[in-house]
Write a protein that holds these residues in place. Structure first.
Motif, mmCIF file in Angstrom:
data_model
loop_
_atom_site.group_PDB
_atom_site.id
_atom_site.type_symbol
_atom_site.label_atom_id
_atom_site.label_comp_id
_atom_site.label_asym_id
_atom_site.label_seq_id
_atom_site.Cartn_x
_atom_site.Cartn_y
_atom_site.Cartn_z
ATOM 1 N N ASP A 1 -7.324 -1.192 -1.616
ATOM 2 C CA ASP A 1 -7.590 -0.785 -2.991
ATOM 3 C C ASP A 1 -9.088 -0.806 -3.298
ATOM 4 O O ASP A 1 -9.537 -0.170 -4.262
ATOM 5 C CB ASP A 1 -6.855 -1.702 -3.970
ATOM 6 C CG ASP A 1 -5.353 -1.443 -3.979
ATOM 7 O OD1 ASP A 1 -4.947 -0.348 -3.541
ATOM 8 O OD2 ASP A 1 -4.600 -2.324 -4.420
ATOM 9 N N LYS A 2 -9.851 -1.529 -2.491
ATOM 10 C CA LYS A 2 -11.294 -1.599 -2.685
ATOM 11 C C LYS A 2 -12.054 -0.637 -1.774
ATOM 12 O O LYS A 2 -13.286 -0.628 -1.770
ATOM 13 C CB LYS A 2 -11.782 -3.031 -2.460
ATOM 14 C CG LYS A 2 -11.234 -4.032 -3.475
ATOM 15 C CD LYS A 2 -11.774 -5.421 -3.222
ATOM 16 C CE LYS A 2 -11.245 -6.410 -4.270
ATOM 17 N NZ LYS A 2 -11.750 -7.795 -4.012
ATOM 18 N N TYR B 1 -13.691 -5.914 3.836
ATOM 19 C CA TYR B 1 -12.729 -5.954 2.734
ATOM 20 C C TYR B 1 -11.473 -6.758 3.082
ATOM 21 O O TYR B 1 -10.466 -6.659 2.381
ATOM 22 C CB TYR B 1 -12.349 -4.532 2.321
ATOM 23 C CG TYR B 1 -13.505 -3.788 1.717
ATOM 24 C CD1 TYR B 1 -13.882 -3.994 0.393
ATOM 25 C CD2 TYR B 1 -14.246 -2.896 2.486
ATOM 26 C CE1 TYR B 1 -14.965 -3.319 -0.155
ATOM 27 C CE2 TYR B 1 -15.328 -2.212 1.951
ATOM 28 C CZ TYR B 1 -15.684 -2.427 0.632
ATOM 29 O OH TYR B 1 -16.764 -1.764 0.091
ATOM 30 N N ASP C 1 -7.935 -5.218 2.064
ATOM 31 C CA ASP C 1 -7.666 -4.738 0.717
ATOM 32 C C ASP C 1 -8.105 -3.282 0.592
ATOM 33 O O ASP C 1 -9.257 -2.979 0.264
ATOM 34 C CB ASP C 1 -8.388 -5.607 -0.308
ATOM 35 C CG ASP C 1 -7.945 -5.319 -1.738
ATOM 36 O OD1 ASP C 1 -7.256 -4.295 -1.939
ATOM 37 O OD2 ASP C 1 -8.281 -6.125 -2.626
ATOM 38 N N ARG D 1 0.860 -1.173 0.000
ATOM 39 C CA ARG D 1 0.000 0.000 0.000
ATOM 40 C C ARG D 1 0.899 1.226 0.000
ATOM 41 O O ARG D 1 2.068 1.135 0.378
ATOM 42 C CB ARG D 1 -0.906 0.028 1.243
ATOM 43 C CG ARG D 1 -1.746 -1.211 1.474
ATOM 44 C CD ARG D 1 -2.307 -1.174 2.886
ATOM 45 N NE ARG D 1 -3.115 -2.334 3.224
ATOM 46 C CZ ARG D 1 -3.223 -2.824 4.453
ATOM 47 N NH1 ARG D 1 -2.555 -2.254 5.456
ATOM 48 N NH2 ARG D 1 -3.992 -3.873 4.695
ATOM 49 N N ARG E 1 -9.137 -9.593 2.801
ATOM 50 C CA ARG E 1 -8.909 -10.442 1.638
ATOM 51 C C ARG E 1 -9.367 -11.876 1.907
ATOM 52 O O ARG E 1 -9.297 -12.353 3.053
ATOM 53 C CB ARG E 1 -7.426 -10.427 1.257
ATOM 54 C CG ARG E 1 -6.976 -9.112 0.637
ATOM 55 C CD ARG E 1 -5.485 -8.867 0.808
ATOM 56 N NE ARG E 1 -4.685 -10.009 0.437
ATOM 57 C CZ ARG E 1 -4.078 -10.174 -0.746
ATOM 58 N NH1 ARG E 1 -4.210 -9.246 -1.679
ATOM 59 N NH2 ARG E 1 -3.337 -11.228 -0.981
#
Length: 519
Positions: A507-508, A496, A505, A459, A498
């Protein structure tokens, strides 16, 4: 560099063969955990082009201690950063001038060859380039071969602290399964004035049933003269060098006390997150009226949440620092630790790979404020997530109330004169790595070994700043972050996680915190 060597006594206990324990924990997210546990029954013969059989054999060895040939000479960071370095030290310490030199002997980082030619950090996610895999995680951490129980490494950095002995005793005496624990103490002391942290009240030959005698085989000590030590970051860095592959890693201060069966409880709490990358961390509550004096159970039901940070300091000492926690009288989330954005040095419990992936920076002498924000940002970029424990398993002896006299005890700042100028260079390095000062970030700073002490790439630091309302350009933070962290953060972000349980995550997650009172 013009630097000086420490005269160090390293106590290396002989090999012992204790057994260890790890419970299954709670059933939070039981469905996902069942999938992971089922997968753990089979490990491929080859992972990352490395034969896994030697690794699995390595995981059955405990305890492992630092051998005599497992040390190296490094530059002493305090003298490297201090004005005039060695020459200044010889002037200020004339009685020791003849013994001063340019290096310090410290344990090497744990990096067994079983993990391949590129090392254990490369095996685990390619040095932070990616999330580690479930297979890689399962090939990490020692399990006692007799009991199949998970081991715990506990690091304690003590600066001339008379409470250190009782802290170490408490770790073993109040554990449900003390045989699974190995403690590493960095004992910074003046030999003629201070008691040794791990020395029992009477010699072990006279009373072998004393806690420090019964578990001497499970204690490693790195002893150094206090006048040559340069603050908690370097002391904890040395402690991280003493890690030897345990399944879990815990860090505590040298003045805490534990509740009964703390080890089983904290493992259960960690497992209840169902997140391999979870790090349980908080500021501990004061010990006053916190532990039942008869059964040593906790008398507290509250939870300390880390949700307040502030910019402080001026000039070259400007930094972002963690502030006191917000207390929940009743946990807002039941059955699990609470996801929060920050990390505290006073209590940290995680898988052992956390301190392998995110070791304390060797080059931050005399730093105190800013240490925690640095670890939080670095940890985030390596994919780690921070949680406030639901239940306290230890309590802190603060210099307040009946312990007010602790305000007069020795602190590492008594070495400020010796290491004049070091703090400014340390702060510049910290800000240079983290980018916390935006365009005011130093353009030139000491940038050695950033592959080991820098940021990961799972990240970005920008994601961290964006999500949690940190504005490096204006050196400001959004107010009232606690209003989001107290409950909403956990409920909105944990979905979220994983599917393999290796971190959340981000990114979501499309979210940026803004002060609700400014809307």
């Amino acid at each position: 560099f013009g630097i000086v060597a420490l005269t160090v006594v390293v106590v290396i206990p002989s090999y012992g063969g204790p057994d260890h324990h790890g419970g299954d924990g709670s059933t939070f997210f039981a469905g996902r955990r069942a999938l992971r546990n089922e997968g753990s029954r089979s490990i491929p013969a080859i992972v990352n082009n490395v034969d896994t059989q030697p690794i699995r054999q390595l995981q059955t060895i405990f305890p492992v201690h630092t051998a005599e040939d497992d040390f190296e000479e490094i530059d002493h960071p305090g003298m490297a950063f201090a004005s005039s370095g060695l020459e200044r030290a010889k002037i200020l310490l004339p009685e020791k001038a003849d013994s001063l030199s340019a290096s310090i002997r410290v344990p090497k980082f744990w990096n067994p060859p079983e993990y391949g030619p590129d090392g254990v950090r490369s095996f685990l996610g390619n040095n932070g380039e990616r999330f580690m895999t479930d297979e890689e995680a399962r090939l990490f951490g020692s399990i006692d071969p007799n009991t199949k129980q998970e081991t715990i490494f506990v690091s304690v950095a003590s600066y001339r602290d008379p409470e250190c002995t009782a802290t170490v005793e408490s770790i073993f005496a109040r554990a449900e399964y003390p045989e699974r624990i190995r403690v590493a103490v960095v004992d910074q002391m003046e030999e003629s004035e201070d008691p040794r942290c791990t020395e029992p009240t009477v010699p072990c030959l006279q009373d072998p049933n004393q806690v420090l005698c019964k578990f001497a085989h499970s204690i490693d000590v790195y002893r150094a003269p206090a006048y040559l030590m340069v603050g908690p970051v370097f002391a904890r860095h040395i402690a991280h060098r003493m890690y030897r592959g345990e399944y879990y890693a815990m860090q505590v201060d040298a003045h805490v006390r534990f509740v009964q069966d703390w080890d089983t409880d904290i493992i259960q709490q960690w497992k209840s997150t169902n997140n391999e990358m979870s790090v349980l961390s908080t500021y501990l509550t004061d010990i006053d009226r916190s532990i039942d004096p008869y059964n040593f159970q906790s008398l507290r039901r509250d939870r300390n949440v880390l949700c307040v940070i502030e910019y402080g300091g001026t000039g070259l000492e400007r930094r972002l620092s963690l502030q006191r926690p917000t207390k929940q009288l009743e946990p807002s989330i039941q059955g699990s630790p609470l996801l929060h954005p920050f990390w505290s040095a006073g209590f940290s419990f995680s898988r052992g790979h956390f301190i392998v992936s995110v070791p304390y920076d060797q080059y931050l002498p005399m730093l105190f404020q800013g240490e925690e924000s640095s670890i939080a940002i670095r940890g985030f970029t390596f994919g780690y997530d921070f949680y406030a424990p639901e239940r306290s398993v230890s309590f802190h002896i603060y210099a307040i109330k009946k312990n007010i006299d602790r305000r007069n005890r020795h602190k590492f700042w008594e070495n400020d004169t010796l290491y004049k100028g070091a703090l400014e260079k340390s702060t510049s390095r910290l800000n240079g790595i983290t980018g916390l000062l935006g365009s005011n970030t130093p353009s030139s700073y000491f940038d050695l070994e950033l592959d080991k002490y820098g940021l990961g790439h799972v990240r970005s630091k920008e994601q961290y700043f964006h999500v949690f309302g940190i504005h490096p350009e204006s050196e400001s933070v959004e107010g009232n972050l606690c209003s989001f962290v107290q409950k909403d953060m956990h409920e909105k972000f944990t979905p979220y996680l994983r599917p393999d349980g290796i971190g959340i995550d981000y990114d979501k997650i499309d979210f940026a915190f803004h002060d609700p009172k400014e809307s």
